[in-house]
Design a protein around this motif. Structure first.
Motif, PDB file in Angstrom:
ATOM      1  N   VAL A 177       0.889  -0.750   0.461  1.00 28.50           N
ATOM      2  CA  VAL A 177       0.091  -0.011  -0.015  1.00 28.50           C
ATOM      3  C   VAL A 177       0.867   1.437   0.139  1.00 28.50           C
ATOM      4  CG1 VAL A 177      -0.605   0.562   2.505  1.00 28.50           C
ATOM      5  CG2 VAL A 177      -1.782   1.436   0.896  1.00 28.50           C
ATOM      6  N   PHE A 180      -1.418   8.368  -0.863  1.00 23.88           N
ATOM      7  CA  PHE A 180      -2.272   8.944  -1.979  1.00 23.88           C
ATOM      8  C   PHE A 180      -2.465   9.901  -1.809  1.00 23.88           C
ATOM      9  CE2 PHE A 180      -5.590   7.611   0.324  1.00 23.88           C
ATOM     10  CZ  PHE A 180      -6.842   8.161   0.151  1.00 23.88           C
ATOM     11  N   SER A 182      -4.339  14.176  -1.277  1.00 23.95           N
ATOM     12  CA  SER A 182      -5.934  13.854  -0.350  1.00 23.95           C
ATOM     13  C   SER A 182      -6.908  15.129  -0.821  1.00 23.95           C
ATOM     14  CB  SER A 182      -5.061  14.112   0.849  1.00 23.95           C
ATOM     15  OG  SER A 182      -4.499  15.375   1.114  1.00 23.95           O
ATOM     16  N   TYR A 300      -0.900  14.084   1.612  1.00 19.00           N
ATOM     17  CA  TYR A 300      -1.297  12.715   1.604  1.00 19.00           C
ATOM     18  C   TYR A 300      -1.638  11.992   2.809  1.00 19.00           C
ATOM     19  CZ  TYR A 300       1.937  13.668  -2.735  1.00 19.00           C
ATOM     20  OH  TYR A 300       2.325  13.961  -4.131  1.00 19.00           O
ATOM     21  N   LEU A 302      -2.993   7.801   3.547  1.00 20.69           N
ATOM     22  CA  LEU A 302      -2.879   6.474   3.397  1.00 20.69           C
ATOM     23  C   LEU A 302      -4.322   6.263   3.107  1.00 20.69           C
ATOM     24  CD1 LEU A 302      -0.503   4.775   5.452  1.00 20.69           C
ATOM     25  CD2 LEU A 302      -0.256   4.582   3.140  1.00 20.69           C
ATOM     26  N   PRO A 303      -5.085   4.582   2.310  1.00 18.90           N
ATOM     27  CA  PRO A 303      -6.167   4.336   2.267  1.00 18.90           C
ATOM     28  C   PRO A 303      -6.165   4.259   3.890  1.00 18.90           C
ATOM     29  CG  PRO A 303      -5.237   3.803   0.577  1.00 18.90           C
ATOM     30  CD  PRO A 303      -4.378   3.838   1.665  1.00 18.90           C
ATOM     31  N   ILE A 304      -7.943   4.917   4.487  1.00 22.43           N
ATOM     32  CA  ILE A 304      -8.277   4.629   5.831  1.00 22.43           C
ATOM     33  C   ILE A 304      -8.562   3.202   6.029  1.00 22.43           C
ATOM     34  CG2 ILE A 304     -10.441   5.280   7.000  1.00 22.43           C
ATOM     35  CD1 ILE A 304     -10.327   7.814   5.544  1.00 22.43           C
ATOM     36  N   SER A 306      -6.541   0.919   5.982  1.00 23.02           N
ATOM     37  CA  SER A 306      -5.113  -0.195   5.650  1.00 23.02           C
ATOM     38  C   SER A 306      -4.345  -1.255   6.434  1.00 23.02           C
ATOM     39  CB  SER A 306      -4.362   0.709   4.754  1.00 23.02           C
ATOM     40  OG  SER A 306      -3.476   1.237   4.960  1.00 23.02           O
ATOM     41  N   HIS A 322      -0.013   5.173   9.780  1.00 22.49           N
ATOM     42  CA  HIS A 322      -1.600   5.191   9.081  1.00 22.49           C
ATOM     43  C   HIS A 322      -1.321   6.646   8.576  1.00 22.49           C
ATOM     44  CE1 HIS A 322      -0.187   6.256  13.583  1.00 22.49           C
ATOM     45  NE2 HIS A 322      -0.046   5.468  13.198  1.00 22.49           N
ATOM     46  N   GLN A 378      -7.548   4.014  12.501  1.00 18.75           N
ATOM     47  CA  GLN A 378      -8.742   3.428  11.711  1.00 18.75           C
ATOM     48  C   GLN A 378     -10.252   5.103  11.945  1.00 18.75           C
ATOM     49  OE1 GLN A 378     -10.250   0.366  10.423  1.00 18.75           O
ATOM     50  NE2 GLN A 378     -12.459   1.124   9.063  1.00 18.75           N
ATOM     51  N   GLU A 382     -10.585   8.530  10.071  1.00 20.85           N
ATOM     52  CA  GLU A 382     -11.843   8.421   9.596  1.00 20.85           C
ATOM     53  C   GLU A 382     -13.076   9.765   9.535  1.00 20.85           C
ATOM     54  OE1 GLU A 382     -14.699   4.730  10.868  1.00 20.85           O
ATOM     55  OE2 GLU A 382     -13.448   4.108   9.447  1.00 20.85           O
ATOM     56  N   SER A 385     -10.445  12.782   7.999  1.00 19.25           N
ATOM     57  CA  SER A 385     -11.339  12.756   6.534  1.00 19.25           C
ATOM     58  C   SER A 385     -12.793  13.777   6.406  1.00 19.25           C
ATOM     59  CB  SER A 385     -11.459  11.487   5.988  1.00 19.25           C
ATOM     60  OG  SER A 385     -12.029  11.102   4.850  1.00 19.25           O
TER      61      SER A 385
END
Length: 420
Positions: A177, A180, A182, A300, A302-304, A306, A322, A378, A382, A385
């Motif tokens: 992973v 990406f 944001s 940037y 990481l995918p939440i 992951s 994270h 996580q 969340e 975001s």
């Protein structure tokens, strides 16, 4: 003599240095690798971004590291006061931090506190980790992690912690992973000696934080060391290479100012007082650091949610584990919390005779540690975001005030019944 594991920490940021200090206190002597040179006293005295530390994480680490007195002495440049404005300069909210409990410390001041207290022989400065590889020792049956240190050769360990940030090399051992973009960027600049040189801007920004938000963008300021005002211009853009597309690469902050204040989609229509804060910071940044390029930072994440499959001999902490956007104020706090919990986990392994037995005893503890770390990360990712979407909305300033009110209503609702 009990087995002493060979432990490496890759990354000498707050989480890596705090972990090094916490392990030393538990009789474990790790090696911290940091690609930068050891910062000088003069470098660490410069104004930098501010960090608010939270009771359950950052403040707890300060206490357990034995740094509480030093921490108390290092704060005070930025109060917990907060002002919220809209782009027209209308004040939507103001407080003096009466109910706040998250003291602010300059990033450089926190680094200085940790650098001064980590044992000198613990950190190898100017050591870049190119890659990390694992293999099983045919003789002992233990897993060994080999670090490729480029010009500094290689080194082998029984356990490696990736505290090496967003673009972690250690992460590649555990997962494919990658971070990406944001959708937002910071342009950062600082004015020093503000009370003397710009008293009217001090009156505008206050003693703590100012957030002017709207149209998807923002001007956020913090007071800081050297009587400074640190300014973050927040730009929402889908273009990861926005600086290049806007012709800002290779330009100073004073030159970038022209684009920021000349574009109707950015800050051209904002209140003159807010424009002056941004313009002054850009001009002062270039005056104080002649020839230096503007500090433009794409954000940037990481995918939440992951995660990785547990692997013997390696783990991650902080942004390496994270990475998230800064809109919940949790980045450094989670990183320090990770390091504290990891120190407890490593320090709790019973005495054994060899590396294989040590790893066997550690593995179930690490699975529990990693699961707890990733679950709380996580939740905070969340939150961050969601806050980003709220604060960088068309009416971000009012949305921030509404968040404050909702939080206050929840606190009031959870309080003691009347008469008690």
């Amino acid at each position: 003599m009990p087995f002493q594991p060979r432990i490496a920490i890759v990354g000498g940021g707050p989480s890596g240095l705090a972990l090094g200090l916490l392990l030393q206190q538990r009789g474990i002597r790790p090696t911290v690798y940091e690609l930068r040179s050891k910062p000088t006293t003069q470098e660490l005295a410069k104004p930098s971004g501010m960090l608010d530390l939270h009771e359950e994480s950052g403040l707890r680490v300060m206490r357990e590291c034995g740094l509480w007195d030093g921490f108390q002495a290092a704060i005070g440049d930025c109060s917990e006061a907060c002002r919220v404005l809209n782009p027209q300069g209308i004040v939507l909210h103001t407080d003096e931090g009466e109910t706040a409990s998250r003291p602010e410390i300059a990033r450089n001041a926190l680094a200085n506190l940790l650098v001064k207290n980590v044992p000198l022989d613990c950190v190898k400065w100017n050591h870049k980790v190119i890659a990390a590889r694992d293999a099983r020792n045919a003789t002992t049956g233990a897993t060994e992690i080999m670090l490729d240190l480029g010009a500094n050769g290689t080194a082998t360990y029984d356990f490696v912690v990736g505290a090496d940030g967003a673009w972690s090399r250690v992460r590649k051992l555990l997962t494919d992973v990658k971070p990406f973009y944001s959708g937002a960027q910071y342009v950062m600049a600082t004015m020093r000696n503000a009370s003397t040189n710009f008293p009217h801007l001090v009156e505008l920004t206050g003693s703590g934080m100012l957030c002017a938000l709207g149209g998807g963008n923002g001007i956020i300021t913090h007071r800081g060391p050297q009587d400074s005002i640190r300014v973050h211009a927040v730009v929402s853009t889908p273009h990861e290479n926005w600086a290049r597309a806007a012709g800002l690469e290779g330009k100073t902050a004073a030159e970038v100012k022209t684009t920021l204040l000349g574009d109707d989609k950015l800050f051209a229509k904002w209140a003159p007082a807010l424009q002056e804060v941004l313009a002054t910071a850009c001009d002062e940044e270039t005056k104080d650091n002649p020839g230096s390029l503007a500090d433009i930072l794409p954000l940037y994440m990481l995918p939440i949610g992951s995660r990785w499959e547990h692997r013997t001999g390696a783990t991650l902490v902080g942004d390496a584990a994270h990475l998230m956007t800064p809109w919940a104020g949790e980045g450094v706090n989670l990183a320090l919390w990770d390091s504290l919990d990891l120190a407890h986990t490593l320090g709790g392994v019973p005495e054994v005779e060899d590396a294989a037995a040590w790893q066997a005893a550690l593995d179930p503890r690490m699975r529990e540690h990693e699961e707890a770390m990733l679950v709380r990360a996580q939740e905070k990712a969340e939150e961050s975001s969601k806050n980003k979407d709220t604060l960088l909305s068309e009416n971000g300033g009012q949305a921030m005030v509404d968040m404050f009110r909702m939080f206050q209503d929840l606190v009031t609702a959870d309080g003691p019944p009347k008469g008690q």
